[in-house]
Design a protein around this motif. Structure first.
Motif: not given
Lengths: 211, 211, 211, 211
Positions: B105-116, B30-45
């Motif tokens: 500023n870490m890519p994992e948290t940057r997008t994830a925190l606000m999104a959740v 999940t963290r890896e995908a967050l970095v690569e795709l961001g929260f919006g692009g992250l897919t459970l599949g």
DNA sequence: TGTTAACCGAGACGGTACGTCCTGTCTTAGG
DNA sequence: CCTAAGACAGGACGTACCGTCTCGGTTAACA
């Protein structure tokens, strides 16, 4: 202050012009859908249907959901957010904090604001759009408040040595605190809390000047 | 302090037990995908595929994307966020602000925190999960900082008359200001800015006590 | 002769197997939609809805509308087209021509056949599918008719010198003539016309042998 | 013989007259687009753009894609299809079959012809347009061929007792066989095949007369 | 030591929204 | 009245994920 104009097309003046009615109907429908469905549940197809407009018309004007929502919400900030003159810096801050919190608790903005900010973390154009349409218009309230306080003698006049980012920090503190209180802590922003925040800020700003 | 355990199944203890490896692999993926795709692009599949796990396995453990991301990100806060003892309240605040900004500023948290947080505006259980897994663990830093300052004599000791929401407000101000600076204003949180914020807070807190 | 099997997936035997009911329902719905809407009006979304199936299920099995229609129509040819034994070559031809014309006048096939052939002009895989599912199954009728006529003594037995493309030409002439009559000329294929065509063919075939 | 004129508007003769250049450009652009994209890929918007003409202009002159394509293709049949006098009925038939097959193999006509015939199965006006613009112009070739053969003594002269649909059937057989060979069987129509078909027909026609 | 129940992977399933494309109509300004 | 340009409502397209389900097969604790 007029509402933000629709994104201007850089076309020639040929062909059938875009319908201004459509713009209005779309933004209104967007706010309506935000209230009913929230940001996540909002669908461009649904907005188009509510506005009595084809999906294509919508995509011709906005790149996507994020930008549309920013524009739809921006208008609310335009009309609702102002700085009341209540006689003292502390009262002014309290007043604007309460109004801002009220705005954040409207169902249209509640879900929309955080969502677009979240999307903007990896979308620079969207970030700029948010700043242009929403944030920068609030920032001048800080400047206005400072000027009033200086006129009243609550703050020393500028002498050319002050930090240029000073007002930006005040803005981040005010806006950030309220947003965090409302969105993350889920606690009410009532008169008392707003007053205590105002008190903290007035004292803090004093401390900055003293330093 | 161990990372929050996955929701405990309340079954009988018979049958094949769930794989602990799977949990680890999923959160890491999940963290890896967050970095690569961001929260919006992250897919459970996609997460399932990265983790070498079936989608079913994933859904058996988490209700959905939001909860999964909260858990995946919570661990980072656990390990990274602490309050250094730098000798003064002002320095302590500056220090924690810098660490918090670094985290944001870490890519994992940057997008994830606000999104959740955005998702949580209309999802009370998610809001609670965020508080339990992330927010409350930070809040004790405020308490810790206050106690240290009181020991040093920078702040008066509690006398039983103080506002119970006092620390909550400090927390909202600190966290909110930093988040707003980073996420909305898109300006850097450097040592200078952090120090000025610390200065404002120290003075402000003093003002609160004086009132 | 069994109906053409659904396109066989070359997967492992893992995962949930495809529903055979869905295949049946989709092909039936396709024929129904062809009757009501014609080929042009047929929509994959509509077919899916009629079959009580998701669009994805449909796309998982067929690449598109053309292939689906070919398979849906092929079954009709399977069950309806046969060569009656009427005692003479001329009567046999007349019989099969009448049946073929009848088939071409069914609303399912009327619009579908020409359309897929048209699409196939720039789509080799589709052309092959049409041949496999429809055309080749008719072709053996020519062979069967020839063998009967040879048994009856109406035609000379093969002596190993005959043109290998002979039956193909007969097939093109019979099928092409009927299709052209029905589709292009829009004239009825009645007993008389069929008999005259049979007469022409019997004489013509005789001419070929004489040459 | 000039190409079929566009449908004459029965307006008053006032206002700006229609541009004849536009008609030519549109039909040319249509053929060009047919070659590049095939019938299915052909778009009226695209044709308009190629012709340097507004979509409106196009719709003012033709009801839709089908009619436009019929007119665009009809001209080709006009100029290319004729009956050479090769000295015998058999050679004449072979000749016309070869020319017809050649026409069917041109990229403009290959896909277009079948497509419009397919569309015409549920569109009587279109069917008539096809007959007027294409089919009937070919049909007289059969009449011409018969007359030549009668002059040569290869066929008995008419005595008033012959079947009035006789030539129609010949036409269906010739045209249908070639179309089927080319479009469905995807086999080449070469000199040998054409000769064998001619042979079959000459013998078959003889059989019809004998009956 | 075999039973058995919950686990696991794989992938099909019914749905929903997406953003694009084309259709045929309309509304401008201009010839 | 025609023209070019382009916006308009409408609707199908084929894709991507969602969260659920149905398979065959595995694994560990209990009997």
């Amino acid at each position: 202050m007029r509402p933000s104009p629709p994104p201007v097309p850089h076309h020639k003046r040929t062909g059938r012009p875009r319908s201004a009615d459509a713009d209005r109907a779309i933004l209104e429908a967007t706010r309506e859908a935000l209230v009913e469905l929230g940001f996540g549940g909002l669908t461009l197809g649904d907005v188009a249907a509510r506005a009595g407009v084809a999906k294509t018309t919508l995509y011709r004007r906005w790149p996507g959901k994020n930008e549309l929502v920013v524009d739809a919400v921006a208008a609310l900030f335009e009309e609702r957010l102002e700085l009341p003159d209540l006689g003292s810096l502390r009262a002014d801050i309290q007043g604007v904090v309460l109004r801002f919190a009220e705005l954040l608790n409207m169902p249209e903005t509640r879900t929309a604001l955080m969502a677009v900010v979240a999307e903007a973390t990896s979308d620079e154009p969207l970030r700029r759009r948010i700043r242009d349409a929403i944030v920068d218009r609030q920032k001048h309230l800080v400047l206005l408040g400072r000027m009033r306080a200086q006129e009243r003698g609550e703050l020393p006049p500028d002498d050319g040595t002050e930090d240029p980012g000073r007002d930006d920090m005040i803005f981040d503190v005010v806006a950030g605190s309220v947003v965090h209180r409302v969105m993350v802590s889920s606690e009410p922003v009532d008169e008392e809390w707003a007053d205590r925040l105002a008190l903290l800020l007035v004292a803090g700003i004093g401390g900055l000047h003293a330093a």
